[in-house]
Design a protein around this motif. Structure first.
Motif, PDB file in Angstrom:
ATOM      1  N   LYS A 104       0.802  -1.216   0.000  1.00 42.08           N
ATOM      2  CA  LYS A 104       0.000   0.000   0.000  1.00 42.08           C
ATOM      3  C   LYS A 104       0.842   1.276   0.000  1.00 42.08           C
ATOM      4  O   LYS A 104       0.660   2.152  -0.827  1.00 42.08           O
ATOM      5  N   SER A 105       1.799   1.322   0.947  1.00 39.42           N
ATOM      6  CA  SER A 105       2.542   2.575   1.090  1.00 39.42           C
ATOM      7  C   SER A 105       3.343   2.901  -0.163  1.00 39.42           C
ATOM      8  O   SER A 105       3.547   4.059  -0.490  1.00 39.42           O
ATOM      9  N   TYR A 106       3.767   1.865  -0.884  1.00 37.48           N
ATOM     10  CA  TYR A 106       4.550   2.106  -2.115  1.00 37.48           C
ATOM     11  C   TYR A 106       3.685   2.625  -3.248  1.00 37.48           C
ATOM     12  O   TYR A 106       4.115   3.406  -4.066  1.00 37.48           O
ATOM     13  N   VAL A 107       2.426   2.141  -3.242  1.00 37.08           N
ATOM     14  CA  VAL A 107       1.534   2.520  -4.335  1.00 37.08           C
ATOM     15  C   VAL A 107       0.871   3.858  -4.051  1.00 37.08           C
ATOM     16  O   VAL A 107       0.727   4.701  -4.937  1.00 37.08           O
ATOM     17  N   LEU A 108       0.481   4.058  -2.786  1.00 37.24           N
ATOM     18  CA  LEU A 108      -0.281   5.266  -2.459  1.00 37.24           C
ATOM     19  C   LEU A 108       0.612   6.494  -2.352  1.00 37.24           C
ATOM     20  O   LEU A 108       0.168   7.614  -2.589  1.00 37.24           O
ATOM     21  N   GLN A 109       1.894   6.302  -1.974  1.00 44.57           N
ATOM     22  CA  GLN A 109       2.839   7.424  -2.023  1.00 44.57           C
ATOM     23  C   GLN A 109       3.930   7.046  -3.024  1.00 44.57           C
ATOM     24  O   GLN A 109       5.050   6.738  -2.638  1.00 44.57           O
ATOM     25  N   PRO A 110       3.579   7.099  -4.311  1.00 47.18           N
ATOM     26  CA  PRO A 110       4.478   6.503  -5.309  1.00 47.18           C
ATOM     27  C   PRO A 110       5.805   7.241  -5.457  1.00 47.18           C
ATOM     28  O   PRO A 110       6.749   6.694  -6.005  1.00 47.18           O
ATOM     29  N   PHE A 111       5.884   8.489  -4.972  1.00 47.59           N
ATOM     30  CA  PHE A 111       7.130   9.222  -5.221  1.00 47.59           C
ATOM     31  C   PHE A 111       7.914   9.490  -3.944  1.00 47.59           C
ATOM     32  O   PHE A 111       8.769  10.358  -3.896  1.00 47.59           O
ATOM     33  N   ASP A 112       7.610   8.725  -2.866  1.00 47.73           N
ATOM     34  CA  ASP A 112       8.365   8.842  -1.615  1.00 47.73           C
ATOM     35  C   ASP A 112       9.782   8.318  -1.790  1.00 47.73           C
ATOM     36  O   ASP A 112      10.021   7.400  -2.558  1.00 47.73           O
ATOM     37  N   LYS A 113      10.711   8.927  -1.060  1.00 46.09           N
ATOM     38  CA  LYS A 113      12.074   8.392  -1.078  1.00 46.09           C
ATOM     39  C   LYS A 113      12.519   8.217   0.368  1.00 46.09           C
ATOM     40  O   LYS A 113      12.724   9.177   1.093  1.00 46.09           O
ATOM     41  N   ARG A 114      12.629   6.935   0.778  1.00 45.06           N
ATOM     42  CA  ARG A 114      13.007   6.657   2.167  1.00 45.06           C
ATOM     43  C   ARG A 114      14.443   6.163   2.256  1.00 45.06           C
ATOM     44  O   ARG A 114      15.087   6.284   3.265  1.00 45.06           O
ATOM     45  N   GLY A 115      14.931   5.576   1.180  1.00 45.68           N
ATOM     46  CA  GLY A 115      16.313   5.092   1.153  1.00 45.68           C
ATOM     47  C   GLY A 115      16.647   4.794  -0.281  1.00 45.68           C
ATOM     48  O   GLY A 115      15.826   5.024  -1.170  1.00 45.68           O
ATOM     49  N   GLU A 116      17.822   4.243  -0.547  1.00 41.06           N
ATOM     50  CA  GLU A 116      18.216   4.064  -1.946  1.00 41.06           C
ATOM     51  C   GLU A 116      17.276   3.117  -2.673  1.00 41.06           C
ATOM     52  O   GLU A 116      16.875   3.360  -3.796  1.00 41.06           O
ATOM     53  N   ASP A 152      14.476   1.823  -0.995  1.00 31.64           N
ATOM     54  CA  ASP A 152      13.174   1.908  -0.342  1.00 31.64           C
ATOM     55  C   ASP A 152      12.460   3.164  -0.835  1.00 31.64           C
ATOM     56  O   ASP A 152      12.406   4.173  -0.142  1.00 31.64           O
ATOM     57  N   GLN A 153      11.921   3.112  -2.047  1.00 35.10           N
ATOM     58  CA  GLN A 153      11.294   4.283  -2.627  1.00 35.10           C
ATOM     59  C   GLN A 153       9.917   3.908  -3.162  1.00 35.10           C
ATOM     60  O   GLN A 153       9.617   2.736  -3.366  1.00 35.10           O
ATOM     61  N   GLY A 154       9.081   4.952  -3.377  1.00 32.95           N
ATOM     62  CA  GLY A 154       7.751   4.711  -3.934  1.00 32.95           C
ATOM     63  C   GLY A 154       7.870   4.042  -5.304  1.00 32.95           C
ATOM     64  O   GLY A 154       8.879   4.167  -5.996  1.00 32.95           O
ATOM     65  N   ILE A 155       6.829   3.340  -5.698  1.00 39.70           N
ATOM     66  CA  ILE A 155       6.896   2.544  -6.922  1.00 39.70           C
ATOM     67  C   ILE A 155       7.023   3.437  -8.162  1.00 39.70           C
ATOM     68  O   ILE A 155       7.674   3.082  -9.144  1.00 39.70           O
ATOM     69  N   GLY A 156       6.441   4.633  -8.092  1.00 40.16           N
ATOM     70  CA  GLY A 156       6.515   5.571  -9.216  1.00 40.16           C
ATOM     71  C   GLY A 156       7.941   6.017  -9.456  1.00 40.16           C
ATOM     72  O   GLY A 156       8.425   6.092 -10.590  1.00 40.16           O
ATOM     73  N   ARG A 157       8.655   6.289  -8.344  1.00 42.95           N
ATOM     74  CA  ARG A 157      10.034   6.744  -8.444  1.00 42.95           C
ATOM     75  C   ARG A 157      10.924   5.630  -9.022  1.00 42.95           C
ATOM     76  O   ARG A 157      11.753   5.877  -9.892  1.00 42.95           O
ATOM     77  N   LEU A 158      10.711   4.408  -8.520  1.00 40.98           N
ATOM     78  CA  LEU A 158      11.494   3.270  -9.019  1.00 40.98           C
ATOM     79  C   LEU A 158      11.233   3.054 -10.509  1.00 40.98           C
ATOM     80  O   LEU A 158      12.161   2.847 -11.299  1.00 40.98           O
ATOM     81  N   ALA A 159       9.950   3.152 -10.878  1.00 35.09           N
ATOM     82  CA  ALA A 159       9.607   2.962 -12.291  1.00 35.09           C
ATOM     83  C   ALA A 159      10.248   4.047 -13.137  1.00 35.09           C
ATOM     84  O   ALA A 159      10.722   3.789 -14.245  1.00 35.09           O
ATOM     85  N   TYR A 160      10.305   5.261 -12.585  1.00 35.07           N
ATOM     86  CA  TYR A 160      10.900   6.371 -13.320  1.00 35.07           C
ATOM     87  C   TYR A 160      12.383   6.090 -13.614  1.00 35.07           C
ATOM     88  O   TYR A 160      12.843   6.265 -14.745  1.00 35.07           O
ATOM     89  N   LEU A 218      12.979  -5.389  -7.015  1.00 36.59           N
ATOM     90  CA  LEU A 218      12.454  -6.759  -6.988  1.00 36.59           C
ATOM     91  C   LEU A 218      13.498  -7.713  -6.370  1.00 36.59           C
ATOM     92  O   LEU A 218      13.207  -8.507  -5.479  1.00 36.59           O
ATOM     93  N   TRP A 219      14.715  -7.591  -6.844  1.00 42.49           N
ATOM     94  CA  TRP A 219      15.780  -8.499  -6.400  1.00 42.49           C
ATOM     95  C   TRP A 219      16.123  -8.250  -4.922  1.00 42.49           C
ATOM     96  O   TRP A 219      16.324  -9.175  -4.162  1.00 42.49           O
ATOM     97  N   GLN A 220      16.137  -6.968  -4.537  1.00 37.99           N
ATOM     98  CA  GLN A 220      16.465  -6.641  -3.156  1.00 37.99           C
ATOM     99  C   GLN A 220      15.396  -7.155  -2.198  1.00 37.99           C
ATOM    100  O   GLN A 220      15.695  -7.687  -1.148  1.00 37.99           O
ATOM    101  N   GLU A 221      14.132  -7.014  -2.576  1.00 34.44           N
ATOM    102  CA  GLU A 221      13.051  -7.459  -1.708  1.00 34.44           C
ATOM    103  C   GLU A 221      13.034  -8.979  -1.583  1.00 34.44           C
ATOM    104  O   GLU A 221      12.666  -9.522  -0.558  1.00 34.44           O
ATOM    105  N   TYR A 222      13.476  -9.653  -2.647  1.00 37.89           N
ATOM    106  CA  TYR A 222      13.612 -11.106  -2.572  1.00 37.89           C
ATOM    107  C   TYR A 222      14.670 -11.456  -1.543  1.00 37.89           C
ATOM    108  O   TYR A 222      14.473 -12.336  -0.700  1.00 37.89           O
ATOM    109  N   ASN A 223      15.788 -10.724  -1.578  1.00 33.59           N
ATOM    110  CA  ASN A 223      16.862 -10.997  -0.631  1.00 33.59           C
ATOM    111  C   ASN A 223      16.457 -10.651   0.803  1.00 33.59           C
ATOM    112  O   ASN A 223      16.967 -11.241   1.752  1.00 33.59           O
TER     113      ASN A 223
END
Lengths: 285, 257
Positions: free
Chosen positions: B46-58, B60-68, B217-222
């Motif tokens: 939820k937090s990744y989708v609803l705040q897509p442009f948040d930046k919490r760490g390298e 750990d960012q919103g999904i919009g930012r990662l996609a960008y 994706l790879w980091q979250e798997y780890n």
């Protein structure tokens, strides 16, 4: 020596493993400023002959001389009107004509080129369709653009490859009439060779008609002179005594070529189409 | 306006397809203990989708930012790829000699996986960014090469005759005839190339660990957060779909013109 001199031209194409002779020993001469029509059945090799004379295709044997020079490739100051129009679909009508003018007359200033393109488009009655693309035009309009494109380059040799072959009969008659007027209105003499399968079309426009025997191994018959003052009209041709005589001679030599087929040494091809348009009187007589 | 039966079908059938896949996913999550269910995936993402442009760490960012980040990387590689592929394709289309010379090479290079190109890129460029760009470019260029070449070969003889009759210069023949006649083919190539470029991005980010949707994706798997793998997968799919549609739109505009 004539202006255009075709001597003993032959051409064969590979058809699968066999070789198909299309033209054999074709000889023709055309004087400067003359309008000559080559009339023959569909698929008899007329277009191949024209492509060779125009320099689009080399002959296998024989040679073509134009103004004394051997034809190798399309010569400058030559224009060709193709049966399928060959307009560039991504350009408007005006741009199609303009591209030809700019390419043929590069030393002219831009404005003069533009005026020339517009002027010829107007001449064929398409001023209002100048900004339309070919697919937005009817077949007749497209061929008008193609004719404007050819004449606007101020050619001294014009090749018409069955220019109205793809049009319906009424449009065809209209355009023939217009072409007759356009040709006699040109200030400079334009030496013209036209390919057609319509004897009427040939009578309307030509000084001389050359019948072509049925291919394969097509060759040219004896030319028939048409000594009727130009411009002519289709209506006038119906009753004209001389026209009737010329028509009869052309039709006779065309039908004779079908009745007495020569022994074929090449692989015979099926005769798909006995284009009856070439013999309009046969059924009525 | 009352929607007709056809309109309902047009909307309902794809929707029911999505629902069906959701059900299969749900059923699978019941039998595989580590696979998060759709509901759990949503809760954890939820937090990744609803705040897509948040930046919490390298990472750990919103999904919009990662996609960008991923889109920027893909565009660079894709643009490099088509910048090389378009002229190469046109050249191969014009010259049968060159075509015979290079066609076998192309057919051999084409099926090589991005996973194989990336290490080579790392060896040559020594940095992950240029290596990723290299892998994307080299993998995605082939459909454009092949389509542009096919487009040139498909130019009707009529147009070449026009060029001959008008005595167009090489340059004019190229700009007035070859390019416009080939443009629809080239764009089909671009569309396929972009699809491949998007496939390659994930592989290259996973291997190089750079921030982006694949790296995430790879980091979250780890880090054993499996719900985020599904989030990344769905995002990748949606973006790929959108890219394809956009290119398709550009392509059909071109055909209509």
């Amino acid at each position: 020596m004539a202006y255009i001199d075709v001597s003993s031209v032959s051409k064969a194409f590979a058809a699968g493993r066999a070789v198909r002779c299309v033209l054999e020993d074709v000889t023709l001469s055309v004087e400067r400023g003359e309008f000559v029509s080559i009339v023959g059945f569909m698929g008899c090799g007329k277009s191949t002959l024209l492509s060779i004379i125009a320099g689009l295709m080399p002959p296998d044997a024989g040679e073509v001389r134009l103004g004394g020079e051997l034809v190798r490739g399309v010569r400058p100051k030559t224009a060709i009107v193709f049966q399928n129009y060959s307009l560039l679909p991504w350009l408007t009508a005006l741009e199609n004509v303009h591209l030809a003018v700019a390419a043929a007359l590069p030393m002219w200033p831009r404005e003069r080129q533009a005026t020339q393109a517009r002027w010829y488009l107007e001449k064929v009655g398409l001023a209002s369709a100048a900004d339309r693309r070919p697919h937005q035009l009817s077949g007749g309009m497209r061929q008008r653009v193609a004719i404007a494109r050819a004449l606007a380059t101020e050619p001294d040799v014009l090749f018409l490859d069955d220019p109205f072959g793809a049009l319906d009969a009424l449009t065809r008659a209209n355009l023939q009439q217009e072409l007759a007027q356009l040709c006699s209105a040109e200030a400079r003499p334009v030496t013209t060779i036209m390919i057609t399968n319509s004897v009427e079309e040939a009578l309307l426009l030509s000084d001389r008609i050359v019948p072509m025997t049925h291919g394969p191994r097509a060759t040219l018959g004896r030319p028939v002179a048409v000594a009727i003052p130009k411009p002519r009209t289709l209506a006038q041709l119906v009753h004209d005594e001389h026209a009737r005589h010329s028509r009869a001679r052309v039709v006779e030599s065309l039908t004779a070529s079908v009745r007495r087929p020569r022994r074929l040494q090449c692989t015979p091809q099926p005769v798909e189409d006995i284009g009856l348009t070439a013999v309009p009187n046969r059924s009525g007589a | 306006m009352v929607p007709s039966v056809r309109d309902i079908g047009r909307l309902c059938l794809p929707l029911s397809g999505v629902v069906l896949i959701g059900l299969i996913w749900f059923a699978a999550s019941r039998s595989v203990p580590d696979l998060p269910s759709p509901a759990r995936t949503w809760n954890e993402s939820k937090s990744y989708v609803l705040q897509p442009f948040d930046k919490r760490g390298e990472m750990d960012q919103g999904i919009g930012r990662l996609a960008y980040y991923s889109l920027v990387r893909v565009s660079k590689g894709f643009l490099l790829g088509i910048a090389l592929a378009t002229p190469l394709g046109l050249l191969l289309g014009v010259s049968p000699t060159l075509h015979r010379m290079f066609d076998p090479v192309i057919q051999i290079l084409r099926p090589i996986s991005p996973l194989a190109w990336l290490p080579l890129g790392l060896v040559v460029f020594r940095k992950s960014e240029p290596a990723a760009m290299f892998a994307i470019a080299v993998c995605s260029m082939w459909p454009t090469v092949i389509n542009s070449a096919a487009g040139v070969r498909a130019i009707p003889q009529d147009y070449w005759n026009v060029a001959k009759v008008l005595h167009l210069s090489r340059f004019m023949t190229f700009t007035k005839i070859v390019v416009p006649a080939t443009l629809p083919y080239i764009f089909t190539g671009y569309r396929l190339s972009l699809g491949i470029a998007w496939l390659v991005i994930v592989a290259s980010e996973m291997l190089t660990g750079t921030p982006g949707i694949g790296g995430f994706l790879w980091q979250e798997y780890n880090s054993l957060i499996y719900a985020h793998i599904l989030l990344a997968i769905i995002t990748i799919g949606l973006i790929g779909f959108a890219l394809d549609r956009l290119m398709g739109l550009a392509e059909s505009r071109l055909r209509a013109a």
